[in-house]
Design an enzyme around this catalytic site. Structure first.
Site, short mmCIF file in Angstrom:
data_model
loop_
_atom_site.label_atom_id
_atom_site.label_comp_id
_atom_site.label_asym_id
_atom_site.label_seq_id
_atom_site.Cartn_x
_atom_site.Cartn_y
_atom_site.Cartn_z
N HIS A 11 0.81 -1.22 0.00
CA HIS A 11 0.00 0.00 0.00
C HIS A 11 0.84 1.27 0.00
O HIS A 11 0.34 2.35 -0.30
CB HIS A 11 -0.94 0.00 1.21
CG HIS A 11 -2.04 -1.00 1.09
ND1 HIS A 11 -3.32 -0.67 0.75
CD2 HIS A 11 -2.04 -2.36 1.21
CE1 HIS A 11 -4.07 -1.76 0.69
NE2 HIS A 11 -3.31 -2.80 0.97
N ASP B 273 3.57 9.38 -0.76
CA ASP B 273 2.39 8.61 -0.40
C ASP B 273 2.18 7.51 -1.43
O ASP B 273 2.33 7.77 -2.63
CB ASP B 273 1.15 9.54 -0.40
CG ASP B 273 0.18 9.20 0.72
OD1 ASP B 273 0.07 8.01 1.06
OD2 ASP B 273 -0.46 10.13 1.25
P1 ADQ Z 1 -3.07 6.08 4.65
O1 ADQ Z 1 -1.66 6.50 4.85
O2 ADQ Z 1 -3.87 5.90 5.86
O3 ADQ Z 1 -3.17 4.73 3.78
P2 ADQ Z 1 -4.96 7.43 2.74
O4 ADQ Z 1 -4.81 6.73 1.44
O5 ADQ Z 1 -5.16 8.89 2.58
O6 ADQ Z 1 -3.71 7.24 3.71
O7 ADQ Z 1 -6.20 6.81 3.49
C1 ADQ Z 1 -6.69 7.33 4.67
C2 ADQ Z 1 -8.16 6.94 4.84
O8 ADQ Z 1 -8.56 7.30 6.16
C3 ADQ Z 1 -9.07 7.71 3.89
O9 ADQ Z 1 -10.11 6.87 3.45
C4 ADQ Z 1 -9.62 8.87 4.73
O10 ADQ Z 1 -10.91 9.30 4.41
C5 ADQ Z 1 -9.60 8.25 6.13
N1 ADQ Z 1 -9.30 9.31 7.13
C6 ADQ Z 1 -8.20 10.09 7.19
N2 ADQ Z 1 -8.32 10.96 8.22
C7 ADQ Z 1 -9.49 10.72 8.81
C8 ADQ Z 1 -10.20 11.28 9.92
N3 ADQ Z 1 -9.74 12.33 10.61
N4 ADQ Z 1 -11.38 10.76 10.25
C9 ADQ Z 1 -11.88 9.71 9.55
N5 ADQ Z 1 -11.29 9.15 8.49
C10 ADQ Z 1 -10.11 9.64 8.13
C11 ADQ Z 1 -2.23 3.80 3.21
C12 ADQ Z 1 -1.16 4.41 2.31
C13 ADQ Z 1 -1.81 5.25 1.21
C14 ADQ Z 1 -2.81 4.38 0.42
C15 ADQ Z 1 -3.76 3.64 1.36
C16 ADQ Z 1 -4.65 2.64 0.64
O11 ADQ Z 1 -0.26 5.20 3.07
O12 ADQ Z 1 -0.83 5.78 0.34
O13 ADQ Z 1 -3.55 5.21 -0.44
O14 ADQ Z 1 -3.04 2.93 2.38
O15 ADQ Z 1 -3.88 1.76 -0.13
#
Ligand code: ADQ
Length: 473
Positions: free
Chosen positions: A155, A363
Site C-alpha cells: 500500500h 504517499d
Molecule cells: P493512509 O496512509 O492511511 O493509507 P490514505 O490513502 O489517505 O492514507 O487513506 C486514509 C483513509 O482514512 C481515507 O479513506 C480517509 O478518508 C480516512 N481518514 C483520514 N483521516 C481521517 C479522519 N480524521 N477521520 C476519519 N477518516 C479519516 C495507506 C497508504 C496510502 C494508500 C492507502 C490505501 O499510506 O498511500 O492510499 O493505504 O492503499
C-alpha cells in the site's frame, strides 16, 4: 470458486458487523463476501501469552485474529515495521533506525502468524497478503509446505534501490518478496523500483509482460492502483449535508473560502510544509486575510512511536505561530482538529470546501485526494491541489500538481485554486471523475485477484517445464 484468505497486519475492527471504512477494509471485505473466506491478522490487542486465533464468523466471512505479546508488538510493529520500513519506504532515511533484534522480532512474528494460518488453509484457497508488515509472509508459508497461490499488495511506496540499500537486510527482504506469485504496487514508478533492484543487482530478469524470474521463482510484478467507489462517495456527501457539524462549518465560512486537508497525523503527509505554504499565501496576498481559512483534520496515529510525538508538537507549534501572526478577532486562519470523523461526514465536509489541499511528501496512493474529488458538486466543484509525490497524481489529471518542497509554488497553486473560474473547475472535475469511475475499487481488487489466479496456474506449469529441462540437460 476457490475461497479467499486475506492477511493483513490489522484486521479491521468490526462494529455491529461493519468494519472500519478504509480503502483496504472496504475493497477486501467486498471480495471476501463474494467468494466467502477468511480475514486473518492481528486483533490490535496486546496479550501476555501467545494464544490460538479467535474465530468470529459473520455471514460467509470468518475473522481470525491473534493478539501480540508486548515484545512482539515492540519489535515487529513499533520497531522494524514502523521505525525502519515505514520511514525508509517514504524516503525518510533520516527518521529510520535499524535494530537487529527488532528485525529478528519481525521475522519471528511473520513465521508465527504463518504457522497459525497454515492450520486453516484448504488446498484450493487463494491467499492475498497486504502491506509492509508482511514482506516475508509467503516465504514463511512456503517453508511450511504451503503450495497455494499467494499474492502481495504494497500500500505504500517502494523506494528506489539506493534508498532501499539503507535497510541492512534489503536483499533478504526482496528475496522473500519473490516467494509470492504476484507482487502488486500502487504505481508504475514503484514497480519499476522493484524491477531495478532485481535487474541491477543481477538477482534476476524481468520481461515485457511484467513477469520476473528471480531467486528460482517466476512471479508477476505489476501496478494495481487502489481506487474508491466515487458514486457512493458523491451520494454520501449529499446525504450528510444536513448534519450539525456540516451546517456549523457552512455557517462559519459564509463569507470565506475554505481550504480543507484530512490526513492521519504522519510525517509523510507534509503537514508542516503545508501550513508554511498557507502562511506564504497570507504573506504574498494580504487580500485574502479574513477571507480564507485552512481546516486541517489530523487524528494522531502510532502515538507511542517517538517521531510521531515530535511531529505532533511541531505541527501544533506551527499552527499556533501562524495563527498568532495573522489572526483577527473574528478570523482564525488555521483550524487544526486532532480527531477522527465518521467517513461519510468527512465527505460532506469536503463538499463545503473550495480547495482540497493534499500535499504529502510521499504517499503510496492517497485516498483522500480521490475522495475529495468524488465528493464535489459537479455544478460547482472545488479544486484539488495535489502533491506530485502522491501515487494519486498519476491518475488525477485535473489536479493542480505541486512539489510539496516548494512553498512558493504551493502558495501560488492555492491562490490559483481559490480564484479559478467555474468553467475551468467543472472541466477539471469531469477530467478526474472519469478515471475514478473507470478504475474504481472493484477494478483494483478484481484485476489483482484475476492475475493471481492466472499466474499461479501458469507459473506452476512453467516451473514444471523448467525442472524437466534441468533433468534432460
Ligand atoms: P493512509 O496512509 O492511511 O493509507 P490514505 O490513502 O489517505 O492514507 O487513506 C486514509 C483513509 O482514512 C481515507 O479513506 C480517509 O478518508 C480516512 N481518514 C483520514 N483521516 C481521517 C479522519 N480524521 N477521520 C476519519 N477518516 C479519516 C495507506 C497508504 C496510502 C494508500 C492507502 C490505501 O499510506 O498511500 O492510499 O493505504 O492503499
Amino acid at each position: 470458486m476457490s475461497r479467499l484468505i486475506v492477511v493483513s497486519n490489522r484486521v479491521a475492527p468490526t462494529q455491529e458487523g461493519r468494519p472500519a471504512a478504509g480503502g483496504l477494509a472496504i475493497g477486501v471485505l467486498d471480495a471476501l463476501k463474494e467468494t466467502g473466506g477468511v480475514w486473518f491478522g492481528w486483533s490490535g490487542e496486546i496479550a501476555g501469552e501467545p494464544s490460538a486465533p479467535v474465530i468470529e464468523k459473520q455471514g460467509n466471512v470468518t475473522y481470525a485474529t491473534v493478539a501480540l505479546s508486548k515484545r512482539d508488538y515492540d519489535q515487529y510493529y513499533r520497531g522494524f515495521s514502523n521505525a525502519t520500513l515505514w520511514p525508509t519506504f517514504h524516503y525518510r532515511n533520516d527518521l529510520s533506525r535499524y535494530d537487529r533484534q527488532e528485525y529478528a522480532g519481525y521475522l519471528r512474528v511473520n513465521a508465527s502468524l504463518a504457522k497459525q494460518l497454515k492450520e486453516m488453509i484448504r488446498p484450493d484457497d487463494i491467499i492475498w497478503v497486504h502491506d509492509y508488515h508482511m514482506l516475508p509472509f509467503a516465504r514463511c508459508l512456503r517453508e511450511l509446505g504451503v503450495k497455494n497461490p499467494i499474492g502481495f499488495f504494497l500500500h505504500i511506496p517502494f523506494p528506489v534501490p539506493q534508498v532501499l540499500f539503507t535497510v541492512p537486510p534489503h536483499e533478504e527482504l526482496v528475496k522473500d518478496m519473490c516467494s509470492y506469485d504476484v507482487v502488486g504496487f500502487q504505481t508504475d514508478a514503484d514497480r519499476q523500483s522493484f524491477v531495478d533492484y532485481i535487474e541491477r543487482g543481477r538477482h534476476g530478469t524481468a520481461s515485457d509482460d511484467n513477469m520476473v524470474h528471480a531467486y528460482n521463482r517466476f512471479l508477476k510484478v505489476a501496478a494495481y492502483p487502489i481506487g474508491i467507489y466515487p458514486d457512493a462517495i458523491a451520494k454520501a456527501s449529499v446525504q450528510f449535508t444536513d448534519r450539525k457539524a456540516v451546517k456549523s462549518l457552512r455557517d462559519a465560512m459564509r463569507n470565506r473560502k475554505l481550504i480543507m486537508s484530512v490526513d492521519r497525523l504522519d510525517y509523510s503527509k507534509g503537514l508542516v510544509e503545508r501550513f508554511q505554504a498557507f502562511e506564504r499565501l497570507l504573506l504574498n496576498a494580504p487580500g485574502w486575510h479574513g477571507r480564507v481559512s485552512l481546516v486541517q483534520i489530523a487524528p494522531p496515529t502510532r502515538s507511542d512511536v517517538q517521531t510521531y510525538q515530535r511531529i505532533r508538537q511541531n505541527l501544533e507549534g506551527e499552527a499556533g505561530r501562524i495563527n498568532g501572526r495573522f489572526a483577527q478577532l473574528d478570523w482564525t486562519p488555521i483550524q487544526y482538529l486532532n480527531r477522527k470523523y465518521e467517513r461519510n461526514l468527512l465527505m460532506a465536509l469536503f463538499r463545503q470546501s473550495q480547495v482540497g489541499y493534499v500535499t504529502p511528501l510521499r504517499d503510496g496512493m492517497n485516498l483522500v485526494a480521490k475522495e475529495y474529488v468524488a465528493s464535489q458538486d459537479p455544478a460547482d466543484p472545488g479544486v484539488l491541489v495535489l502533491s506530485q509525490f502522491a501515487g494519486a497524481a498519476e491518475q488525477l489529471p485535473g489536479a493542480l500538481v505541486v512539489n510539496p518542497f516548494d512553498l512558493s509554488q504551493m502558495a501560488e497553486a492555492l491562490e490559483r485554486a481559490l480564484s479559478m473560474p467555474l468553467a475551468e473547475r467543472q472541466a477539471r472535475h469531469a477530467d478526474m471523475m472519469a478515471p475514478l469511475r473507470e478504475n474504481n475499487l472493484s477494478v483494483w481488487r478484481d484485476t489483482f485477484l484475476a492475475d493471481l489466479r492466472h499466474v499461479s496456474t501458469a507459473s506452476s506449469v512453467t516451473e514444471k517445464a523448467v525442472k524437466r529441462v534441468d533433468v534432460t540437460v
